[in-house]
Scaffold this motif. Structure first.
Motif, PDB file in Angstrom:
ATOM      1  N   ILE A 413       0.838  -1.348  -0.010  1.00 18.04           N
ATOM      2  CA  ILE A 413       0.105   0.035  -0.031  1.00 18.04           C
ATOM      3  C   ILE A 413       0.995   1.158   0.006  1.00 18.04           C
ATOM      4  N   VAL A 414       1.822   1.270   0.930  1.00 19.15           N
ATOM      5  CA  VAL A 414       2.860   2.454   0.974  1.00 19.15           C
ATOM      6  C   VAL A 414       3.613   2.515  -0.315  1.00 19.15           C
ATOM      7  N   GLU A 415       3.994   1.471  -0.931  1.00 20.27           N
ATOM      8  CA  GLU A 415       4.710   1.561  -2.047  1.00 20.27           C
ATOM      9  C   GLU A 415       4.102   1.764  -3.198  1.00 20.27           C
ATOM     10  N   ALA A 416       2.587   1.701  -3.427  1.00 22.19           N
ATOM     11  CA  ALA A 416       1.652   2.300  -4.441  1.00 22.19           C
ATOM     12  C   ALA A 416       1.654   3.623  -4.193  1.00 22.19           C
ATOM     13  N   LEU A 417       1.604   4.138  -2.899  1.00 17.16           N
ATOM     14  CA  LEU A 417       1.537   5.748  -2.841  1.00 17.16           C
ATOM     15  C   LEU A 417       2.758   6.386  -3.191  1.00 17.16           C
ATOM     16  N   ILE A 418       3.866   5.627  -3.086  1.00 15.50           N
ATOM     17  CA  ILE A 418       5.282   6.128  -3.519  1.00 15.50           C
ATOM     18  C   ILE A 418       5.291   6.187  -5.060  1.00 15.50           C
ATOM     19  N   ASP A 419       4.747   5.059  -5.725  1.00 12.60           N
ATOM     20  CA  ASP A 419       4.841   4.946  -7.004  1.00 12.60           C
ATOM     21  C   ASP A 419       4.127   6.121  -7.881  1.00 12.60           C
ATOM     22  N   GLN A 422       5.758   9.307  -7.524  1.00 14.13           N
ATOM     23  CA  GLN A 422       6.827   9.367  -8.242  1.00 14.13           C
ATOM     24  C   GLN A 422       6.496   9.652  -9.763  1.00 14.13           C
ATOM     25  N   ALA A 423       5.287   9.256 -10.000  1.00 17.29           N
ATOM     26  CA  ALA A 423       4.707   9.148 -11.342  1.00 17.29           C
ATOM     27  C   ALA A 423       3.990  10.652 -11.650  1.00 17.29           C
ATOM     28  N   GLY A 424       3.983  11.385 -10.600  1.00 18.12           N
ATOM     29  CA  GLY A 424       3.732  12.814 -10.904  1.00 18.12           C
ATOM     30  C   GLY A 424       2.208  13.090 -10.320  1.00 18.12           C
ATOM     31  N   LYS A 425       1.500  12.004  -9.643  1.00 19.33           N
ATOM     32  CA  LYS A 425       0.299  12.365  -9.349  1.00 19.33           C
ATOM     33  C   LYS A 425       0.490  13.230  -7.847  1.00 19.33           C
ATOM     34  N   ALA A 426      -0.657  13.680  -7.633  1.00 19.31           N
ATOM     35  CA  ALA A 426      -0.725  14.535  -6.289  1.00 19.31           C
ATOM     36  C   ALA A 426      -1.119  13.294  -5.068  1.00 19.31           C
ATOM     37  N   VAL A 427      -0.258  13.098  -4.270  1.00 16.01           N
ATOM     38  CA  VAL A 427      -0.725  12.117  -3.221  1.00 16.01           C
ATOM     39  C   VAL A 427      -0.690  12.665  -1.871  1.00 16.01           C
ATOM     40  N   GLN A 440       6.879   4.247  16.129  1.00 17.63           N
ATOM     41  CA  GLN A 440       8.044   4.343  15.393  1.00 17.63           C
ATOM     42  C   GLN A 440       7.864   3.594  14.150  1.00 17.63           C
ATOM     43  N   ALA A 441       7.440   2.639  13.872  1.00 19.47           N
ATOM     44  CA  ALA A 441       7.133   2.322  12.412  1.00 19.47           C
ATOM     45  C   ALA A 441       6.302   3.129  11.622  1.00 19.47           C
ATOM     46  N   ASN A 442       5.366   3.921  11.998  1.00 22.35           N
ATOM     47  CA  ASN A 442       4.607   4.951  11.381  1.00 22.35           C
ATOM     48  C   ASN A 442       5.492   6.357  11.116  1.00 22.35           C
ATOM     49  N   ILE A 443       6.360   6.582  11.983  1.00 28.07           N
ATOM     50  CA  ILE A 443       7.448   7.588  11.815  1.00 28.07           C
ATOM     51  C   ILE A 443       8.200   7.177  10.556  1.00 28.07           C
ATOM     52  N   SER A 444       8.545   6.161  10.599  1.00 29.69           N
ATOM     53  CA  SER A 444       9.610   5.542   9.564  1.00 29.69           C
ATOM     54  C   SER A 444       9.025   5.617   8.304  1.00 29.69           C
ATOM     55  N   TRP A 445       7.693   5.373   8.142  1.00 27.73           N
ATOM     56  CA  TRP A 445       6.868   5.301   6.844  1.00 27.73           C
ATOM     57  C   TRP A 445       6.494   6.748   6.463  1.00 27.73           C
ATOM     58  N   ALA A 446       6.180   7.522   7.485  1.00 28.46           N
ATOM     59  CA  ALA A 446       5.879   9.203   7.047  1.00 28.46           C
ATOM     60  C   ALA A 446       7.074   9.639   6.481  1.00 28.46           C
ATOM     61  N   ARG A 447       8.337   9.285   7.005  1.00 31.27           N
ATOM     62  CA  ARG A 447       9.577   9.905   6.546  1.00 31.27           C
ATOM     63  C   ARG A 447       9.851   9.257   5.106  1.00 31.27           C
ATOM     64  N   LYS A 448       9.523   8.220   4.790  1.00 30.66           N
ATOM     65  CA  LYS A 448       9.980   7.488   3.716  1.00 30.66           C
ATOM     66  C   LYS A 448       8.758   8.086   2.446  1.00 30.66           C
ATOM     67  N   LEU A 449       7.500   8.046   3.089  1.00 28.81           N
ATOM     68  CA  LEU A 449       6.725   8.903   1.966  1.00 28.81           C
ATOM     69  C   LEU A 449       7.169  10.140   1.541  1.00 28.81           C
ATOM     70  N   GLU A 450       7.581  10.971   2.834  1.00 27.03           N
ATOM     71  CA  GLU A 450       7.737  12.510   2.453  1.00 27.03           C
ATOM     72  C   GLU A 450       9.099  12.669   1.638  1.00 27.03           C
ATOM     73  N   LYS A 451       9.878  11.724   1.620  1.00 26.54           N
ATOM     74  CA  LYS A 451      11.089  11.707   0.646  1.00 26.54           C
ATOM     75  C   LYS A 451      10.771  11.169  -0.567  1.00 26.54           C
ATOM     76  N   ALA A 452       9.786  10.587  -0.965  1.00 32.07           N
ATOM     77  CA  ALA A 452       9.240  10.082  -2.358  1.00 32.07           C
ATOM     78  C   ALA A 452       8.172  11.266  -2.855  1.00 32.07           C
ATOM     79  N   GLY A 453       7.963  12.352  -2.149  1.00 33.15           N
ATOM     80  CA  GLY A 453       7.118  13.415  -2.777  1.00 33.15           C
ATOM     81  C   GLY A 453       5.429  13.418  -2.303  1.00 33.15           C
ATOM     82  N   VAL A 454       5.358  12.285  -1.490  1.00 28.64           N
ATOM     83  CA  VAL A 454       3.873  12.394  -0.858  1.00 28.64           C
ATOM     84  C   VAL A 454       3.775  13.454   0.078  1.00 28.64           C
TER      85      VAL A 454
END
Length: 722
Positions: A413-419, A422-427, A440-454
């Motif tokens: 699910i998170v990977e789909a949001l990242i994809d 990265q494809a230019g959609k507003a997420v 802690q897991a959710n903080i990690s996911w939040a940062r990963k999503l932010e780095k991908a442009g979410v």
């Protein structure tokens, strides 16, 4: 704590173990003052029902071991949050009477007495029933004394190569203060004597939590699968750790600490940083429970109690092995005959293509009509996950908005949001970083999503965002913007979706899409939404909306019109809701309540609840969906969503219920309730005195219908007949 490993994880326990709630209802003088059941005792009764599944010889053997592990994990979280919270409030003088008006110290004493009883019963089930049954199935949990010389020699090699280098014995003397004991860690207390000085010393060894708790022994040629508890193996090689010393005593012990987290959001400039700071402090919470083996010597126990500042009430003497939550490890054994029969989820019939080789298109399917999903009977991967993955890949999709409360460690699910980003959609991802034990897991996911442009947001100050929403904005071929929405009762977690029973609605209804869009705007920006049509939203409208509908059923019954209420939840505690149900019962409204965990309602009481029936169903899947059904004078109103009837859900969380409209969906919900409440279905019945009685056999001794097995068969048959 990893929610992926627990059927409650965070699944069975974190959902029902939360901050102490205060009474929300005005006193209703028409109802007796003793009309509620104690919520803490009710939670322990829920965990007792889990234990009864472990005690049932008709349950497959490895599933019984699994239920023992679930019980232990549940109780750990109960102590870390519920017991710890009550102790903290008593110590600080801010504890208020419970929902039944009892003094907190008395409730704590009751909780302790019941917990001691259940832990002793839990240990006895393993020792006297499950372990002998495992032995009979050629799965042996050996003690060191069971091993022959050849085995001991081979185990010694394993110990020196793989375990000894990881161990860290810590002495206690004037130069070495008593070591910090982390919460839920398994430890060995060791007393040794120096043969030269005759001086006795104390040391502590932490059993490494990253090593398998049950170490598999080498094949002895008998075909038997054999294990030895890691702590037993270490205990019998102490000479490696204390060479030249005389070993006097060694015992296991385990400590539970207060692991609740509180963040003052109003005073925090950066919520993530404030929460991370609190997470660092979590491990230093005060001790609240000490589990010891029943053969621990008094000298060691006195030392532990003094250093940990533990009272006699907080000491739990149990037979070895401690920490049976690690029986989850037996889940890796390839013994299908000792498990529930395999059940493969099907793809929802509305999502199937007319031609076998045709590429599935979730958007086309949703456009044809609302789709009610029932997990795990219907696949999460081919429905919700496919919905988001197709949205990420579809060039016609312009934007995706989603809430994330708990998700898995490798979430597609998170990977789909990242994809999509990265494809230019507003997420937009609304990540609830305050989800207990997943912070802690959710903080990690939040940062990963932010780095991908979410675009990542954290909801509203002072509220947890618990609703399960996903919105996809798609430009159709005619240029029209169309809103596709998913609203569910469970988390966007592909792993737990295989063991959690949940409902979800996929819809292209413009009204639902519009209302969910407005709600997202309120959560991510600044907006005030005053009216919803198909949604009931907490904290502003949900309690009012439900009370209005309960009162409507009361009025209909008094007027001689068709009336009825059916509710399915994890827990019900809210006094205002309960009192409204009592008044409805008094008016003659038949009320069915299907509950998993806490239930503060007293059913079947003359004068105020004789028309209320309460059932509980536990089994291979965790009943997690929430359903609210109102007869409404023959035109039923039915809602599904994320909220339980607890103060936290109604007052301190963003929750969403959505109304089902399709007649077929309403019939499906009615059938589900008919099955759950039938006397021919296996369940627990709540008696007027607050006792739960298991009903699993009929008058001739035959097994009653298993709701979960029958539901899987019915859904599979429905697809085949398509």
């Amino acid at each position: 704590m990893d929610s992926d490993t627990l059927l409650g994880d965070a699944g069975l326990a974190a959902d029902v173990a939360d901050e102490f709630d205060e009474t929300s209802a005005d006193e209703d003088e028409s109802l007796p003052p003793d009309r509620y059941l104690d919520r803490e005792v009710s939670w322990l009764a829920f965990n007792q029902r889990v234990l009864e599944l472990a005690e049932d010889p008709k349950v497959p053997l490895l599933e019984r071991a699994n239920f023992l592990a679930i019980f232990a994990s549940n109780l750990d979280e109960f102590f870390m949050v519920r017991v710890a919270g009550l102790k903290r409030r008593i110590a600080t003088g801010i504890a208020v009477p419970t929902n039944i008006g009892r003094a907190p110290v008395d409730v704590l004493a009751d909780m302790s007495e019941k917990a001691h009883e259940l832990q002793a019963r839990h240990a006895a089930v393993f020792r006297n029933e499950v372990k002998p049954a495992l032995d009979a199935a050629d799965i042996h949990v050996e003690a060191w004394s069971d091993l022959g010389e050849e085995d001991r020699a081979r185990v010694a090699e394993l110990f020196t190569a793989q375990i000894y280098p990881v161990l860290m014995p810590l002495a206690v003397d004037p130069a070495h203060p008593f070591p910090y004991i982390s919460g839920l860690s398994l430890n060995l207390s060791v007393r040794v004597r120096n043969p030269k000085t005759e001086k006795t010393e104390f040391a502590r060894i932490k059993v490494p939590p990253l090593l398998p708790r049950f170490v598999q022994l080498p094949d002895d040629g008998t075909g038997t699968t054999r294990f030895i508890p890691l702590e037993d193996l270490i205990s019998n090689h102490l000479e490696y750790l204390f060479p030249g010393m005389e070993i006097l005593e060694h015992h296991e012990f385990r400590l539970t600490r207060n692991e609740d987290v509180n963040v003052d959001e109003d005073e925090s400039e950066n919520l993530i940083k404030a929460l991370e700071k609190e997470l660092l402090q979590r491990r230093f919470g005060p001790p609240i429970r000490l589990e010891i083996t029943d053969d621990m010597d008094p000298v060691t126990l006195e030392l532990l109690m003094r250093e940990l500042e533990i009272t006699e009430q907080d000491v739990y003497r149990l037979p070895a092995p401690l920490d049976l939550s690690r029986l989850f490890e037996f889940g890796k054994l390839d013994r299908p005959a000792l498990r529930y029969p395999a059940q493969l989820p099907t793809t929802a019939s509305q999502l199937l293509q007319s031609e076998p080789n045709e590429e599935p298109n979730v958007f086309d399917a949703i456009s044809r009509g609302d789709i009610l999903l029932h997990h795990p009977y219907e696949s999460f991967a081919t429905s919700v996950q496919a919905f988001l993955e197709q949205a990420a890949a579809d060039p016609q999709v312009l934007a995706i908005k989603q809430t994330l409360y708990r998700t898995s460690g490798d979430s597609p699910i998170v990977e789909a949001l990242i994809d999509a980003a990265q494809a230019g959609k507003a997420v937009l991802a609304l990540v609830e970083i305050k989800a207990r034990f997943d912070e802690q897991a959710n903080i990690s996911w939040a940062r990963k999503l932010e780095k991908a442009g979410v675009h990542v947001v954290y909801g509203l100050v002072g509220l947890k965002t618990h609703c399960k929403l996903a919105s996809v904005i798609r430009q159709e071929k005619n240029g029209e913007l169309k809103l596709y929405t998913h609203i569910g009762t469970g988390n966007y977690n592909p792993k737990t979706s295989r063991i959690y029973e949940d409902l979800g609605l996929l819809t292209a209804d413009p009204q639902v899409g519009k209302e969910v869009t407005r709600l997202f705007n309120e959560l991510s920006g600044y907006a005030i939404e005053k009216k919803f049509s198909r949604l009931l939203v907490a904290p502003r409208y949900l309690r009012k909306g439900l009370l209005k509908r309960i009162d409507n059923e009361t009025a209909n019954a008094l007027a001689g019109k068709p009336a009825g209420i059916r509710l399915k939840m994890n827990s019900i505690v809210d006094e205002a809701i309960i009192d409204a149900l009592y008044r409805a019962s008094n008016a003659g409204v038949p009320i069915d309540i299907w509950i998993r965990g806490i239930c503060a309602i007293k059913p079947g009481q003359p004068d105020y609840s004789e028309n209320i029936r309460v059932r509980s169903i536990l089994g291979r899947y965790l009943e997690h969906s929430r359903i609210f059904w109102f007869a409404n004078d023959g035109s039923p109103e039915v809602f599904i969503g994320s909220a339980d009837m607890m103060h936290r859900n109604l007052d301190r969380r963003v929750e969403v219920l959505v109304q089902l409209k399709e007649r077929g969906h309403l019939r499906e919900i009615s059938r589900l309730f008919d099955l759950a409440m039938a006397d021919t279905t296996a369940s627990w019945h709540l008696d007027p005195d607050g006792e739960w009685t298991r009903h699993s056999r009929n008058a001739t001794g035959g097994l009653l219908v298993d709701l979960q097995t029958k539901t899987m068969r019915d859904i599979t048959a429905r697809r085949r007949s398509r």
